[in-house]
Design an enzyme around this catalytic site. Sequence first.
Site, short mmCIF file in Angstrom:
data_model
loop_
_atom_site.label_atom_id
_atom_site.label_comp_id
_atom_site.label_asym_id
_atom_site.label_seq_id
_atom_site.Cartn_x
_atom_site.Cartn_y
_atom_site.Cartn_z
N ARG A 178 -6.87 6.45 -7.99
CA ARG A 178 -5.51 6.05 -7.61
C ARG A 178 -4.49 7.13 -7.96
O ARG A 178 -3.50 7.30 -7.27
CB ARG A 178 -5.17 4.72 -8.27
CG ARG A 178 -6.01 3.59 -7.70
CD ARG A 178 -5.83 2.29 -8.47
NE ARG A 178 -6.61 1.22 -7.86
CZ ARG A 178 -7.86 0.95 -8.16
NH1 ARG A 178 -8.49 1.69 -9.07
NH2 ARG A 178 -8.50 -0.04 -7.59
N ASP A 207 -12.77 5.20 -5.42
CA ASP A 207 -12.15 3.91 -5.14
C ASP A 207 -11.51 3.99 -3.76
O ASP A 207 -11.61 5.02 -3.09
CB ASP A 207 -11.10 3.55 -6.21
CG ASP A 207 -11.02 2.05 -6.46
OD1 ASP A 207 -10.66 1.32 -5.52
OD2 ASP A 207 -11.32 1.60 -7.58
N HIS A 281 -14.25 -1.40 -2.65
CA HIS A 281 -13.39 -0.30 -3.11
C HIS A 281 -13.90 1.02 -2.52
O HIS A 281 -13.99 2.03 -3.22
CB HIS A 281 -13.35 -0.24 -4.63
CG HIS A 281 -12.68 -1.42 -5.26
ND1 HIS A 281 -11.32 -1.58 -5.26
CD2 HIS A 281 -13.20 -2.50 -5.90
CE1 HIS A 281 -11.01 -2.73 -5.88
NE2 HIS A 281 -12.13 -3.30 -6.25
N GLU A 349 -15.24 -7.17 -7.00
CA GLU A 349 -14.24 -7.59 -6.00
C GLU A 349 -14.68 -7.29 -4.57
O GLU A 349 -13.90 -6.82 -3.74
CB GLU A 349 -12.90 -6.91 -6.30
CG GLU A 349 -12.36 -7.27 -7.67
CD GLU A 349 -11.06 -6.55 -8.02
OE1 GLU A 349 -10.24 -7.14 -8.74
OE2 GLU A 349 -10.87 -5.41 -7.57
#
Length: 773
Positions: A178, A207, A281, A349
Amino acid sequence: MRKDWFFLVGCFWVFLLIGLSCDRSMSIYKSNVSIIPYPNEVESGEGCFTFTDSVVWNVESEEQEKVCKLFIDELFSVPGIAHQIVYEKEKKAGQVTFLKENTMKPEAYELVVSKENIIIKASSYSGYFYALQSLRQLLPFASGGEDGLIRKELTLPVMTIRDCPRFKWRGYMLDVSRHFIPKADVMKLIDQLAIYKINKFHWHLVDDNGWRIEIKKYPLLTQIGSRRVTRGQDFPNRPMSKKGEQPEPGGFYTQNDIREVVAYAKKRCVTIIPEIEMPAHTASSIVAYPWLGCPVVSENIAVPPGFAGGMQEVVYCAGNERVFEFLEDVLTEVMDLFPSEYIHIGGDEASRKYWKQCPLCQQRIKEMALGSEDALQGYFMDRMSEFLSAHGKKAIGWDEILSGDVNKNTTVMGWRGNGQYGYEAGYKGNTFVMCPARSLYFIRYQGPQWFEPLTYFGNVTLKDVYTYEPLPDTLNAEVAGRLQGVQGCLWTEFVTSAKEMEYMTYPRLMALAEVGWTLPANKNWDRFIERLENKFVWLKELDIRYSCALYNIFHSILPEDGKLKVTLSSDHPRIKIKYQVNGSLFKEYTQPILVDSHADIRAYSGLNDTICGKELELNIHWNNATGKRLVAEGVKAGVLVNGQRGSLKFTDGEWCGWYDSDAEITIDLGEVSDISTISIGSMQNPGMRVVMPREIEYSFSDDSVSYRKGGVLLNSTNPLLPAVTKYLFSKENLNERARYVKFTMKNPGVCPKNHIREGDKTWMYFDEIMIDN
């Protein structure tokens, strides 16, 4: 490239405090050994050992010479003091002698400081290394003498330390996807991990927001997957890129960079565990090679600059054999770069949306008799785990991998909530590492949120980290034996520079070190703070930015018997708080402040009459609703009538939230009263799915049974604004009389089309209800 920095570090650590005698140093160190993490056995003696230019380092083996040379060359370089390494069997006065003791555990050490010499015992390189880190922290230092000269003698108090870590996994995770962190800053971080005996560096390299590791066989992963469009907004509120927008370089590590960092870390007893995310991701790789996604995907494929929008549901296709071939190729190159026993394969996730629609995934479920998409994820992760196992590696993943029949050789990281799924993994027979979001996620606020830079979720303070206990009494011995250790995690959604990364890391890293190393019986919060403040000087001299949130003031304002009780506090054990109300003289805070009218409160914290925290300002607006009895289901609603508006941070303690539902609040004014104005404060935070209510109905009653309709307050704020916004719903000139006022806030439903979180369910937050006559 780093020699100048090491010389500075070495000089700094050994500067002597002017006029510091042995007797004075003993008076300090007898009561508090200034080492973090605190050693597990310490015996203090009398007197001190003095380094002079005649001190030599006596070793028995090449291994000892190697660790000794690292310490001398890079961490202990002092003009005027010779550092000769010798091989002498006989122990002599004035020596630092290394002795191998095969019966000791690998990371254990014994450090004996006498008046005549220093003896270091261990069974391995890491044991010697950690002994030297403790020695390093014991040295007195200062910025220089009055004459500007560096002292040529160093003193150490006489003592014996026998030490061994509580856990073998003492980890720190850094997300560089990020926000890309340059290699030099990663190495600077590794220096600090080593000092505080953190032995695992979990490098989150992949990611949605960027692919940061060069893979020779798939060059587009970095040529395309490391780039994204630039946005000025905070991470959660950054709109997705549009067709035709040109992404900008985001940074990545070449394989030569990786090898350099891995070798650098190895010398410092830090093992690097790379993470290659799967099956979710993964936008950054699917953008580069679209065939990695399911063929039914219709999203605009791009590396997202913030939250992934629809891209967070785009995951690797679990029915396409080419995907597994790709991942095996990637992991083969990764294994060649990282000698770590473990490779992290993510697993968190993962949306099932496209798997449910994808004919390839459905065919895989049918052929393998899996029965569900959850089991498909289990198949996916187990297959990759077996591939690693076949190549002599172990898989580690986030706790969502428990959704399938997780391979018993896979280690699980318990992160969700309080880490409860880590314990679940232990009960299933898997080894596990505890890194609970509510205690060890460094992305969270580390102090009173009114003073902290914007991030999200709640608080994980320095004290929260320090007091975390990974082995509850309720855990049985067999499961406890599967716990490998603990890990702090820094996700970088709100990090925009290496300095911000440092701010979010320090000093919580030091608290984490003590959780992983020091036995609970030897931990002491007050004593830790004394040692920590010693280290703040080190951090400053090393140009490491650290948080002083420890010194800031927490506040609470709650109704009590028709008044407001204002409570001020600090986690620092010795802080004194002084305050004033409406311009009065400052006085020491000793008990809660009671307020029954408008109040402007100012408070500051100090140590020894020196202000050390940021000033707290509270502006309490008293109105007819303030302090009154309030009924609202599902929340602690007192803050809605405490006279204090909230900040732009909805977790600052001044807001009440309702998720995916309407809200109803009734205020009892105590008696029938004139009402001319009503107001309700609300918030919009698009990236966090916080929206304004569609409308607010208000009604009045004299008896709380029969209500008459008053009217409706409508939302006039554009829900697509990509910024955090506060709004005050208000109605004036009402000319009403009532004892009870009821508000019904209507949830607007899911985020609308073109919203940054389009289709997601929403929150409503309110910070204050005000009623005036």
